[in-house]
Design an enzyme around this catalytic site. Structure first.
Site, mmCIF file in Angstrom:
data_model
loop_
_atom_site.group_PDB
_atom_site.id
_atom_site.type_symbol
_atom_site.label_atom_id
_atom_site.label_comp_id
_atom_site.label_asym_id
_atom_site.label_seq_id
_atom_site.Cartn_x
_atom_site.Cartn_y
_atom_site.Cartn_z
ATOM 1 N N CYS A 37 -77.131 60.158 45.447
ATOM 2 C CA CYS A 37 -77.427 61.439 46.101
ATOM 3 C C CYS A 37 -76.898 61.442 47.537
ATOM 4 O O CYS A 37 -77.364 60.657 48.373
ATOM 5 C CB CYS A 37 -78.933 61.687 46.068
ATOM 6 S SG CYS A 37 -79.486 63.031 47.139
ATOM 7 N N CYS A 40 -79.453 62.512 50.255
ATOM 8 C CA CYS A 40 -80.459 61.464 50.470
ATOM 9 C C CYS A 40 -80.029 60.503 51.572
ATOM 10 O O CYS A 40 -80.873 59.897 52.243
ATOM 11 C CB CYS A 40 -80.696 60.682 49.183
ATOM 12 S SG CYS A 40 -81.424 61.651 47.843
#
Length: 216
Positions: A37, A40
């Protein structure tokens, strides 16, 4: 396992004790993330930074959704990053996606989470100044407040003043020509003591004889 302060990795085996039970005393922010991600990679470090700055006002639990699919399913995680706040053993609020740091601080403040004071043992004591630096600081203080007599008294004490006092005692012994004083003062020998020792050598069988090189 995270080694950052107030940050830990939550797993299925530890979630109840480290998140739910711990939230009874301290709010726990749960960060659901994944290694693939991209957002993230921004949210995670920002949360870790705030966890350190808040000095234990909240704990940060990180959950890898790929490794801990059971927890992700229990929270019905559909996208990452997703952040939830747990207080008093209950899920109270959360948000999906990455948000700016300012909004995250507002989110925490809305739920009564504000930065705590650092622990007393975490406050580093200032290193002591060297004697010359102490003198410079006092002189600057005297220049700023010339009418403050206690500053002038302070300038006359301390390690630097002690050294000046010892040098003064050394000079006094030198000037008095004390017999036990053998150390030369500065670049020249002590004049009185030198004359005493020289005078003692001029007596005896050589008394009255001209010195080598003396004009006759």
């Amino acid at each position: 396992m995270s080694e950052l302060p107030h940050v830990f990795d939550a797993t299925t085996a530890t979630f109840e004790t480290e998140v739910l039970q711990k939230s009874l005393q301290t709010p726990v922010l749960v960060d659901f993330w994944a290694s693939w991600c991209e957002p993230c990679k921004t949210t995670g470090p920002m949360l870790e930074k705030l966890a350190a700055e808040y000095h234990g006002a909240f704990e940060l639990a990180k959950v890898d959704v790929d490794a801990e699919q059971q927890i992700a399913a229990a929270f019905q995680i559909r996208s990452v990053p997703t952040v939830f706040l747990v207080k008093g053993g209950q899920l109270v609020d959360g948000f999906p996606g990455a948000i700016p740091e300012g909004q995250l601080r507002e989110f925490l403040a809305q739920h009564g989470v504000t930065p705590a004071e650092p622990a007393a043992d975490a406050v580093a004591e200032p290193e002591p100044l060297d004697p010359q630096a102490q003198v410079d600081v006092l002189r600057a203080a005297i220049a700023a407040e010339p009418d403050k007599d206690e500053l002038k008294l302070d300038l006359g004490t301390g390690p630097a003043a002690d050294r000046r006092h010892r040098r003064g005692q050394h000079a006094d012994r030198c000037a008095a020509g004390q017999p036990g004083h053998r150390r030369p003062c500065g670049a020249r020998p002590c004049a009185p003591g030198f004359r005493q020792r020289t005078a003692g050598r001029t007596g005896g069988r050589n008394a009255g004889r001209p010195h080598r090189g003396q004009w006759r």
